[in-house]
Scaffold this motif. Sequence first.
Motif, PDB file in Angstrom:
ATOM      1  N   GLU A   1     -11.616  -2.325   4.825  1.00 22.97           N
ATOM      2  CA  GLU A   1     -12.993  -1.428   4.997  1.00 22.97           C
ATOM      3  C   GLU A   1     -13.291  -0.527   4.114  1.00 22.97           C
ATOM      4  O   GLU A   1     -14.212  -0.444   3.661  1.00 22.97           O
ATOM      5  N   ASP A   2     -12.053  -0.361   3.107  1.00 21.10           N
ATOM      6  CA  ASP A   2     -12.182   0.802   2.093  1.00 21.10           C
ATOM      7  C   ASP A   2     -11.479   0.022   0.796  1.00 21.10           C
ATOM      8  O   ASP A   2     -10.140   0.699   1.014  1.00 21.10           O
ATOM      9  N   LEU A   3     -11.742  -0.857  -0.019  1.00 20.93           N
ATOM     10  CA  LEU A   3     -10.708  -1.217  -1.109  1.00 20.93           C
ATOM     11  C   LEU A   3     -10.154  -0.382  -2.125  1.00 20.93           C
ATOM     12  O   LEU A   3      -9.074  -0.425  -2.162  1.00 20.93           O
ATOM     13  N   GLU A   4     -11.036   0.905  -2.550  1.00 20.66           N
ATOM     14  CA  GLU A   4     -10.489   1.589  -3.264  1.00 20.66           C
ATOM     15  C   GLU A   4      -9.138   2.521  -2.807  1.00 20.66           C
ATOM     16  O   GLU A   4      -8.414   2.889  -3.351  1.00 20.66           O
ATOM     17  N   ALA A   5      -9.660   2.958  -1.467  1.00 19.21           N
ATOM     18  CA  ALA A   5      -8.520   3.693  -0.609  1.00 19.21           C
ATOM     19  C   ALA A   5      -7.272   2.815  -0.690  1.00 19.21           C
ATOM     20  O   ALA A   5      -6.189   3.456  -0.777  1.00 19.21           O
ATOM     21  N   THR A   6      -7.465   1.495  -0.131  1.00 15.74           N
ATOM     22  CA  THR A   6      -6.409   0.729   0.030  1.00 15.74           C
ATOM     23  C   THR A   6      -5.680   0.461  -1.243  1.00 15.74           C
ATOM     24  O   THR A   6      -4.356   0.572  -1.247  1.00 15.74           O
ATOM     25  N   MET A   7      -6.158   0.386  -2.267  1.00 19.78           N
ATOM     26  CA  MET A   7      -5.696   0.373  -3.617  1.00 19.78           C
ATOM     27  C   MET A   7      -4.844   1.497  -4.010  1.00 19.78           C
ATOM     28  O   MET A   7      -3.522   1.173  -4.480  1.00 19.78           O
ATOM     29  N   GLU A   8      -5.379   2.590  -3.952  1.00 16.77           N
ATOM     30  CA  GLU A   8      -4.520   3.833  -4.059  1.00 16.77           C
ATOM     31  C   GLU A   8      -3.367   3.816  -3.285  1.00 16.77           C
ATOM     32  O   GLU A   8      -2.370   4.443  -3.660  1.00 16.77           O
ATOM     33  N   LYS A   9      -3.364   3.661  -2.026  1.00 20.05           N
ATOM     34  CA  LYS A   9      -2.385   3.550  -0.975  1.00 20.05           C
ATOM     35  C   LYS A   9      -1.133   2.685  -1.564  1.00 20.05           C
ATOM     36  O   LYS A   9       0.067   2.770  -1.501  1.00 20.05           O
ATOM     37  N   VAL A  10      -1.624   1.282  -2.082  1.00 16.12           N
ATOM     38  CA  VAL A  10      -0.699   0.288  -2.496  1.00 16.12           C
ATOM     39  C   VAL A  10      -0.091   0.899  -3.714  1.00 16.12           C
ATOM     40  O   VAL A  10       1.321   0.745  -3.848  1.00 16.12           O
ATOM     41  N   LYS A  11      -0.627   1.248  -4.863  1.00 14.51           N
ATOM     42  CA  LYS A  11      -0.181   2.045  -5.848  1.00 14.51           C
ATOM     43  C   LYS A  11       0.975   2.950  -5.408  1.00 14.51           C
ATOM     44  O   LYS A  11       2.072   3.126  -6.002  1.00 14.51           O
ATOM     45  N   ASN A  12       0.469   3.914  -4.766  1.00 12.67           N
ATOM     46  CA  ASN A  12       1.139   5.319  -4.330  1.00 12.67           C
ATOM     47  C   ASN A  12       2.599   4.897  -3.416  1.00 12.67           C
ATOM     48  O   ASN A  12       3.466   5.657  -3.746  1.00 12.67           O
TER      49      ASN A  12
ATOM     50  N   ILE B   1       1.842  -6.646  -6.736  1.00 13.21           N
ATOM     51  CA  ILE B   1       3.169  -7.162  -6.585  1.00 13.21           C
ATOM     52  C   ILE B   1       3.962  -6.083  -5.964  1.00 13.21           C
ATOM     53  O   ILE B   1       3.901  -4.907  -6.292  1.00 13.21           O
ATOM     54  N   GLU B   2       4.603  -6.344  -4.685  1.00 15.09           N
ATOM     55  CA  GLU B   2       5.451  -5.445  -4.146  1.00 15.09           C
ATOM     56  C   GLU B   2       6.584  -5.383  -4.725  1.00 15.09           C
ATOM     57  O   GLU B   2       7.091  -6.092  -5.611  1.00 15.09           O
ATOM     58  N   PRO B   3       7.562  -4.264  -4.389  1.00 17.89           N
ATOM     59  CA  PRO B   3       8.968  -4.381  -4.944  1.00 17.89           C
ATOM     60  C   PRO B   3       9.944  -5.270  -5.019  1.00 17.89           C
ATOM     61  O   PRO B   3      10.644  -5.348  -5.828  1.00 17.89           O
ATOM     62  N   SER B   4       9.853  -6.314  -4.239  1.00 18.55           N
ATOM     63  CA  SER B   4      10.668  -7.541  -4.448  1.00 18.55           C
ATOM     64  C   SER B   4       9.973  -8.670  -5.122  1.00 18.55           C
ATOM     65  O   SER B   4      10.431  -9.595  -5.422  1.00 18.55           O
ATOM     66  N   GLY B   5       8.704  -8.214  -5.661  1.00 17.55           N
ATOM     67  CA  GLY B   5       8.303  -9.440  -6.758  1.00 17.55           C
ATOM     68  C   GLY B   5       7.432 -10.403  -6.020  1.00 17.55           C
ATOM     69  O   GLY B   5       6.908 -11.079  -6.556  1.00 17.55           O
ATOM     70  N   ASN B   6       6.986 -10.043  -4.747  1.00 12.75           N
ATOM     71  CA  ASN B   6       6.075 -11.023  -4.259  1.00 12.75           C
ATOM     72  C   ASN B   6       4.662 -10.499  -4.381  1.00 12.75           C
ATOM     73  O   ASN B   6       4.303  -9.525  -4.286  1.00 12.75           O
ATOM     74  N   GLU B   7       3.612 -11.394  -4.581  1.00  9.39           N
ATOM     75  CA  GLU B   7       2.444 -11.094  -5.016  1.00  9.39           C
ATOM     76  C   GLU B   7       1.385 -11.324  -3.446  1.00  9.39           C
ATOM     77  O   GLU B   7       1.588 -12.255  -2.667  1.00  9.39           O
ATOM     78  N   PHE B   8       0.490 -10.208  -3.412  1.00 12.66           N
ATOM     79  CA  PHE B   8      -0.426 -10.175  -2.243  1.00 12.66           C
ATOM     80  C   PHE B   8      -1.701  -9.906  -2.743  1.00 12.66           C
ATOM     81  O   PHE B   8      -1.762  -9.401  -3.767  1.00 12.66           O
ATOM     82  N   ALA B   9      -2.976  -9.754  -2.048  1.00 11.82           N
ATOM     83  CA  ALA B   9      -4.059  -9.372  -2.420  1.00 11.82           C
ATOM     84  C   ALA B   9      -4.914  -8.799  -1.214  1.00 11.82           C
ATOM     85  O   ALA B   9      -4.383  -8.944  -0.118  1.00 11.82           O
ATOM     86  N   VAL B  10      -5.800  -7.860  -1.533  1.00  9.30           N
ATOM     87  CA  VAL B  10      -6.686  -7.347  -0.555  1.00  9.30           C
ATOM     88  C   VAL B  10      -8.145  -7.529  -0.934  1.00  9.30           C
ATOM     89  O   VAL B  10      -8.477  -7.218  -2.092  1.00  9.30           O
TER      90      VAL B  10
END
Length: 117
Positions: free
Chosen positions: A72-83, A104-113
């Motif tokens: 519901e808040d793409l920018e906030a979710t992107m910050e959480k993912v980066k942090n 890309i999460e720590p094991s190298g898998n790609e996801f999107a939001v």
Amino acid sequence: MSEHEKIDYVEFPATDLEATKQFFNKAFGWKFTDYGPEYCDFPDEGLKGGFYKSDKKSTTKTGGALIIFYSEDLEATMEKVKNAGAEIVQDIFSFPGGRRFHFIEPSGNEFAVWSDN
């Protein structure tokens, strides 16, 4: 509604199970159940699934399916993912119907939001 012949479970490879679990817990609050040192599952995150110990990775470049989260808040979710330790591999972009980013999460898998606002 019948669950017959519907997608029920998804599994992902993980080169570092602990790092992957820590990432998803920190970014999205996921809880895991361990089944030995090489497998864990996430039972209630929109779709049931798990991670298994493997040197392989799932990315769109290698032909892997792309799992896309809704926010519901793409920018906030992107910050959480980066942090939480993800690498943003495609910054927020618009497409017909919404906006999204890829990580890309720590094991190298790609996801999107994605978000529709």
